[in-house]
Design an enzyme around this catalytic site. Structure first.
Site, mmCIF file in Angstrom:
data_model
loop_
_atom_site.group_PDB
_atom_site.id
_atom_site.type_symbol
_atom_site.label_atom_id
_atom_site.label_comp_id
_atom_site.label_asym_id
_atom_site.label_seq_id
_atom_site.Cartn_x
_atom_site.Cartn_y
_atom_site.Cartn_z
ATOM 1 C CG ASP A 278 -7.585 9.131 4.697
ATOM 2 O OD1 ASP A 278 -8.672 9.674 4.975
ATOM 3 O OD2 ASP A 278 -7.303 8.753 3.545
HETATM 4 C C1 BGC Z 1 -10.363 9.685 2.115
HETATM 5 C C2 BGC Z 1 -9.832 11.068 2.364
HETATM 6 C C3 BGC Z 1 -10.946 11.976 2.826
HETATM 7 C C4 BGC Z 1 -11.559 11.366 4.085
HETATM 8 C C5 BGC Z 1 -12.662 12.217 4.678
HETATM 9 C C6 BGC Z 1 -11.181 9.154 3.291
HETATM 10 O O1 BGC Z 1 -11.891 8.014 2.905
HETATM 11 O O2 BGC Z 1 -9.299 8.813 1.846
HETATM 12 O O3 BGC Z 1 -9.238 11.563 1.201
HETATM 13 O O4 BGC Z 1 -10.462 13.258 3.064
HETATM 14 O O5 BGC Z 1 -12.108 10.100 3.743
HETATM 15 O O6 BGC Z 1 -13.814 12.168 3.921
#
Ligand code: BGC
Length: 754
Positions: A278
């Protein structure tokens, strides 16, 4: 010094824009020469490939929502290209309620809006696998036509607690409903030739201190509840990528956890695709790679340095490094970008809006409908639309799961479109307040880039008794909309579960006054997750839950209110009478409001310091949601799987037949009322040795076609024995108990010895 070399390599690569291949070099990536390419890559190139391009201004020490201006503005991130070997960048974008990219671009009059589809919880509430797959196809088409490669979705974590901020993106408290919905979604998206990233693997069930908290659950709870939806979707739909979660699991970051990523995901489940972090998840590039987390997103130079240094010291193996490089290349060659797809920038947004509306309708749950209050049969009735949310309807939630849609149809507009007469004086009062509150908020927040952390939702206000009396005289029906919004970075506070003072007053006053005048009251819950209903439901005549239904939300509610669509949604989670009925309620940060600091969390000095913050114990074990509530003999306000219809259905002829290694279950559903509609057959199982199991567990489900009055449909479930197994802590494997199993659909049960 090393840092400088790597950084300049990265910049050189980016400067080449699309990184089209170097013509003087014969070796260029294609589908059949991946091993050769891996052999030809330098250590620096490998580290570049495995670490994304980064996000300007972000150090990589805080978790963020992804945002890049490279290639497709507003996408979440891109990978590094290596022109020498013909390796292009690929584009990764959020997810899950539709594609998230910037709707406008500098010096470009064209717009790039995407369709806001119903959020995850609404899709799950449809209990309709075909329909979820169709939504996936429409989203996948937008991903492809707007030039992206991987959609960062679906969100598949279990709704362990009703207050988790991201529940709206997730599907259910039940692993089977979550897993099957995720599988259908992935199949739909990937049919369009783009990839998905099932997320957030695993045990990411709270937002508070999400990047530093440690989730602690028994192996059985992991296997039967928290890993299960991932296992189902990964085995059935083969997502191109998996996104590891931010949190620790038993003291080890999920993205640096070889037990999770190698032993379980790849070893036991046979997953062949790529795992990515993530955004800024984990803290060590070498540990990511060594543990089987191939791609580090959005990337930072530190992580590259860690990879290179660990490799040189022999702490990162050749095998692990090359395996990750290979998996990344295998992903790249499947992507539209690599295959030179000429995207149109013109997906059929009109057709997708219609899909969004249909699916929003299908997820609407009718909780109460006394004396056939609904549907509203006469369009000539005057309706008083109360509740500020009716006029600034919530289409989606907060954070990376939100979509930049061109418009949202609010309930006022939806009702008008359906031909209803709305009280214009009341509408004006609310609209003026929405305007005033929004302007005030915008003024106060001018120049602050905080829209991603919070979405402004205007507050309800008191309307005096005489005025309500007037509305009750001039209207035939009252509709009150209540809203709840949540999202990434913060969990909901316990007070959000209950009615607020002004909402209580509104329900009390409107109900009393309208009922005194023999007129009915309908409540519409435009909400992100479960809320308390037991204390006020008796005061109103009908309750409808359309969740956050996407950009066509208001039209979808009007379709159901008017009877154009017969509601067929069912709750994907329990509506508890009281927050503290939630199994494990106290093992959740229910009374903390995440402020700016705790949004990103604190790196614990000692991971055992603060309960529900530095660590959370999953004390309810496998007894999550209805599994726990039923075991304790408590009643829900509205149970998991509940939902009414404008017609009635009969469950008939439930039969079970044993085959060699499976059972075949057949059931007939008959529309016994007089309104056409669909029904869900929810197949539950009760296992032998009741003492160690929930009283019943969902095993599978199917939705009927639209049945007209008197029409029946037979549904067949094909259940392999391994779907009846449970986790044995001593054997550290799944086993199936021998004994009598009970299968249940609706009020019918059949028993069989297996
Ligand atoms: C989130 C993810 C997301 C990623 C990219 C993170 O803060 O937890 O779910 O895909 O950001 O935007």
């Amino acid at each position: 010094m090393k840092k400088a070399i790597i950084a300049s390599l990265s910049v050189a690569c980016l400067a080449m824009g699309s990184c089209s291949g170097n013509k003087d070099n014969a070796l260029q990536l294609n589908k059949n020469n991946i091993d050769e390419i891996v052999n030809a890559m330098t250590l620096e190139e490998k580290s570049l490939l495995l670490v994304g391009i980064g996000m300007p201004g972000m150090s990589g020490t805080e978790t963020v929502v992804g945002e890049t201006d490279m290639i497709i503005p507003g996408a979440a991130g891109v990978t590094n290209a290596i022109p020498r070997l013909g390796i292009p960048s690929i584009v990764l974008a959020d997810g899950p309620a539709g594609l998230r990219i910037k709707p406008t671009r500098e010096n470009d009059s064209k717009t790039y809006y995407c369709t806001a589809f119903p959020v995850g919880v609404c899709l799950a509430a449809s209990w309709n696998k075909q329909l979820v797959e169709q939504t996936g196809e429409a989203i996948g088409n937008e991903v492809r036509e707007y030039g992206c490669d991987i959609l960062l979705a679906p969100g598949t974590n279990i709704q362990r607690n009703p207050l988790c901020g991201r529940n709206y993106e997730y599907y259910s408290e039940d692993p089977i409903l979550s897993g099957m919905t995720a599988a259908a979604y992935i199949k739909g998206v990937q049919k369009m030739g783009v990839g998905t990233s099932i997320k957030h693997f695993a045990l990411n069930n709270q937002e508070t201190n999400r990047s530093y908290m440690d989730s602690r659950a028994s192996e059985r709870a992991k296997r039967e509840i928290y890993y299960k939806p991932f296992e189902i979707a990964i085995k059935e739909a083969k997502p191109w990528t998996v996104m590891s979660s931010y949190n620790y699991i038993d003291g080890v970051y999920a993205s640096q956890n070889p037990t999770l990523l190698q032993d379980v995901l790849r070893g036991e489940w046979g997953y062949k695709g790529l795992v990515m972090t993530d955004w800024f998840g984990g803290d060590n590039g070498a540990a990511n790679i060594q543990s089987g987390n191939d791609l580090i997103m959005p990337g930072s130079d530190d992580r590259r340095v860690q990879i290179i240094e660990a490799y040189k010291k022999g702490e990162l193996s050749d095998e692990a490094l090359n395996a990750s490089v290979k998996r990344t290349l295998e992903l790249i060659v499947k992507c539209p970008t690599f295959n030179g797809y000429q995207y149109s920038n013109n997906p059929d947004l009109k057709a997708h809006a219609q899909i969004s509306r249909n699916n929003a309708c299908e997820g609407i749950v009718l909780l109460k409908n006394n004396d056939n209050t609904l549907p509203i049969t006469s369009k000539s009735k005057n309706i008083a639309l109360f509740g500020i949310t009716s006029y600034c309807y919530n289409s989606g939630g907060i954070g990376s799961g939100d979509v930049n849609e061109a418009y949202t149809v609010d309930l006022l507009e939806g009702m008008k479109n359906a031909g209803f007469n709305l009280d214009t004086k009341l509408a004006k009062k609310y609209q003026d307040s929405v305007k005033e509150q929004t302007e005030k908020y915008d003024k106060e927040h001018a120049g602050k880039n905080d829209a991603i952390f919070a979405k402004f939702t205007p507050k309800d206000f008191a309307i005096n008794g005489n005025e309500i009396e007037g509305y009750a005289l001039s209207n035939e029906l009252a509709i009150i909309t209540l809203g709840r919004m949540s999202g990434e970075f913060a969990d909901r506070h316990i007070s959000e579960f209950y009615l607020k003072e002004e909402e209580k007053n509104l329900i009390n006053q409107v109900s009393e006054t309208f009922h005194k005048n023999n007129k009915k009251v309908v409540v519409v819950l435009n909400i992100c997750g479960a809320m308390e209903t037991a204390s006020w439901r008796d005061k109103v005549d009908a309750i409808l839950v359309p969740w956050l239904g996407g950009q066509e939300g208001g039209n979808a509610v009007a379709d159901v209110l008017s009877g154009k669509v017969n509601p067929s949604g069912k709750l994907p989670m329990t509506f508890y009478k009281d927050y503290f009925d939630t199994p494990g309620a106290k093992n959740f940060p229910y009374d903390k409001i995440a402020d700016a600091k705790s949004m990103f969390g604190d790196k614990a000095v000692n991971r055992d310091s603060i309960e529900n913050y530095d660590y959370t114990i999953y004390s309810e074990d496998i007894f999550v949601g209805y599994r726990g509530l039923e075991k304790e003999g408590k009643e829900a306000a509205y149970p998991f799987g509940y939902g009414l219809s404008y017609t009635t259905f009969q469950i008939e002829d439930l039969k079970v037949e044993r085959k060699k290694t499976k059972v075949i279950i057949k059931v007939t559903i008959k529309n016994s009322g007089d309104f056409p509609g669909k029904e869900v057959a929810q197949l539950f199982v009760t296992s032998p040795h009741a003492e160690k199991h929930p009283l019943r567990e969902l095993l599978d489900y199917q939705k009927t076609d639209k049945l007209i009055a008197g029409q029946s449909q037979e549904l067949t479930f094909d259940i392999d024995f391994d779907r009846l197994s449970c986790w044995d802590e001593e054997l550290h494997s799944s086993t199936m108990d021998i004994g009598e199993y009970t299968f249940q659909v609706g009020d019918k049960k059949v028993k069989i010895k297996l």
